[in-house]
Design an enzyme around this catalytic site. Structure first.
Site, PDB file in Angstrom:
ATOM      1  N   ASP A 176      -1.666   6.794   6.191  1.00 35.99           N
ATOM      2  CA  ASP A 176      -2.609   5.883   5.729  1.00 35.99           C
ATOM      3  C   ASP A 176      -2.913   4.931   6.948  1.00 35.99           C
ATOM      4  OD1 ASP A 176      -4.350   4.120   4.619  1.00 35.99           O
ATOM      5  OD2 ASP A 176      -2.753   3.578   2.799  1.00 35.99           O
ATOM      6  N   LYS A 229     -12.379  -1.581   6.305  1.00 37.82           N
ATOM      7  CA  LYS A 229     -11.724  -2.276   7.207  1.00 37.82           C
ATOM      8  C   LYS A 229     -11.913  -2.080   8.637  1.00 37.82           C
ATOM      9  CE  LYS A 229      -8.822  -3.004   3.609  1.00 37.82           C
ATOM     10  NZ  LYS A 229      -7.998  -1.965   2.895  1.00 37.82           N
ATOM     11  N   TRP A 246       0.736  -1.304  -0.198  1.00 40.43           N
ATOM     12  CA  TRP A 246       0.120  -0.033  -0.047  1.00 40.43           C
ATOM     13  C   TRP A 246       0.749   1.055   0.075  1.00 40.43           C
ATOM     14  CZ3 TRP A 246      -4.366  -0.552  -2.157  1.00 40.43           C
ATOM     15  CH2 TRP A 246      -5.175  -1.696  -1.851  1.00 40.43           C
TER      16      TRP A 246
HETATM   17  C1  PLP Z   1      -7.330  -1.443   1.578  1.00 40.69           C
HETATM   18  C2  PLP Z   1      -6.256  -0.410   1.661  1.00 40.69           C
HETATM   19  C3  PLP Z   1      -6.229   0.783   0.875  1.00 40.69           C
HETATM   20  C4  PLP Z   1      -7.065   0.773  -0.367  1.00 40.69           C
HETATM   21  O1  PLP Z   1      -8.523   1.024  -0.317  1.00 40.69           O
HETATM   22  P1  PLP Z   1      -9.402   1.106  -1.298  1.00 40.69           P
HETATM   23  O2  PLP Z   1     -10.458   1.927  -0.537  1.00 40.69           O
HETATM   24  O3  PLP Z   1      -9.705  -0.173  -1.721  1.00 40.69           O
HETATM   25  O4  PLP Z   1      -9.089   2.167  -2.183  1.00 40.69           O
HETATM   26  C5  PLP Z   1      -5.205   1.560   1.090  1.00 40.69           C
HETATM   27  N1  PLP Z   1      -4.318   1.414   2.078  1.00 40.69           N
HETATM   28  C6  PLP Z   1      -4.396   0.523   2.814  1.00 40.69           C
HETATM   29  C7  PLP Z   1      -3.464   0.362   4.208  1.00 40.69           C
HETATM   30  C8  PLP Z   1      -5.342  -0.390   2.898  1.00 40.69           C
HETATM   31  O5  PLP Z   1      -5.576  -1.668   3.893  1.00 40.69           O
END
Ligand code: PLP
Length: 361
Positions: A173, A197, A103
């Site tokens: 993030d 998540k 990511w």
């Molecule tokens: C799942 C995830 C993403 C991407 O999320 P989307 O909503 O599918 O764009 C980005 N960063 C992390 C750490 C993630 O777990």
């Protein structure tokens, strides 16, 4: 009697059963208004109340300081990968990125469309099993910001410390570990998290941004991607993801009832400890991540032979332990044990893993 399975999906992930039951009870008729939240005007008093309550509950849970805006935007966390440079990196500018897995690499690759990206540190030499200490980072004093991912959802590699970046805004993030344990928001310029998540339905993104960082977007930044515009319009410049916002609000209320983020942290600590302890003690399963970098939320593990993956997953499905297959890029297994995954699910998983190990002799 519940018919629900234990869901270890990395995302979209398990939601608290109580939240789904409440949403179900309110689906046809929200609080006597005779319609569902999905069918309400986002400008109505009812929805504005839902939206503001959700924001306040999130602020309470994370003790968000007053000089931060909380935004509920769309496009998933991946859209933030472009939005961050468009808002914070001036034309011809640069930003620092820390590479700890898939990511954070994706976010760096996207930012490179907009300016110079300096990989200030990479876990590559550590096979992505550990996080390089900050003494090894090469931060650029002229960077517009420093970006990192607090928890790498696929590799199962998580920071248990907050980088020090002085006056340079730290952008995090937190898609897969927000609200899983307390965090000092004041250390960050911006925090963002895709909802699917640890918050609510996919598509929605929570952004927590320090006010002084607003108003810096490039002139070429699309209106819909400008944080200032979102902030000025209460995240309703256009129609927001209203049902996802509402459902996230129910999750925030649920979290408060559980005792808040500190209580979740105690539970999450115990959940991960049980599972890692068992993996470490077994002959059959293995997790290669260094102790200090192990994720509390996403626990990848391999079986001694890939040939056992299929029977392991089949037996798990039979016991209604779902979505344990690892990410396609790394293989093996992965158990995601977010806030809404109860201790009973972890216990059931360990019981099954023990049973499977015994069968293998
Ligand atoms: C799942 C995830 C993403 C991407 O999320 P989307 O909503 O599918 O764009 C980005 N960063 C992390 C750490 C993630 O777990």
């Amino acid at each position: 009697m519940t018919t629900r399975a234990y869901n270890f999906c990395a995302g979209p992930a398990a939601l608290p059963q109580e939240v789904l039951e409440q949403a179900q009870a309110e689906l046809l008729d929200w609080q006597g208004r005779g319609l569902s939240v999905m069918e309400m005007s986002h400008r109505s008093d009812e929805f504005v109340q839902i939206a503001q309550t959700a924001e306040q509950d999130l602020r309470d849970l994370l003790q968000v300081p007053d000089n931060y805006k909380v935004l509920f935007v769309q496009g998933g966390a991946s859209q933030q990968f472009a939005q961050i440079p468009l808002n914070f990196m001036p034309e011809g500018g640069s930003a620092d990125y820390v590479d700890t897995g898939i990511w954070s690499r994706k976010s760096a690759d996207e930012a490179a469309h907009f300016g110079r990206v300096n990989i200030a540190a990479s876990a590559k030499e550590l096979d992505y099993f550990a996080i390089p200490g900050q003494n090894e980072w090469k931060l650029d004093p002229n960077a517009a910001y420093v970006h990192y991912a607090t928890n790498e959802t696929i590799g199962g590699l998580q920071f248990d410390w907050i980088p020090q970046t002085g006056d340079i805004p730290l952008v995090a993030d937190m898609s897969s570990d927000i609200l899983s344990r307390p965090v000092d928001v004041s250390k960050f310029g911006m925090i963002y998290a895709g909802a699917q998540k640890n918050i609510g339905p996919s598509g929605l993104v929570v952004v927590i941004v320090r006010e002084d960082l607003l108003g810096r977007a490039r002139s070429s930044c699309p209106t819909m991607l400008n944080y200032q515009v979102a902030a000025d319009n209460g995240s309703m410049y256009n129609t927001p993801a209203s049902f996802s916002w509402y459902l996230s609000g129910l999750v925030f209320k649920w979290l408060k009832e559980q005792g808040g983020v500190a209580a979740m942290a105690r539970l999450n600590e115990e959940k991960q400890r049980k599972l890692y302890d068992y993996i470490d003690s077994s002959e059959l399963y293995d997790n290669p991540v260094s102790r200090s970098g192990r994720s509390w939320m996403n626990i990848p593990f391999r079986l001694a032979s890939d040939k056992l993956d299929k029977p392991f997953l089949a037996g798990a499905e039979e016991r209604r332990l779902l979505n344990l297959k690892g990410h396609r890029s790394v293989g093996g297994m992965r158990a995601s044990i977010y806030n809404a995954v109860p201790m009973a699910a972890v216990d059931a998983l360990i019981d099954y893993m023990k049973e499977f190990e015994k069968e293998q002799g």
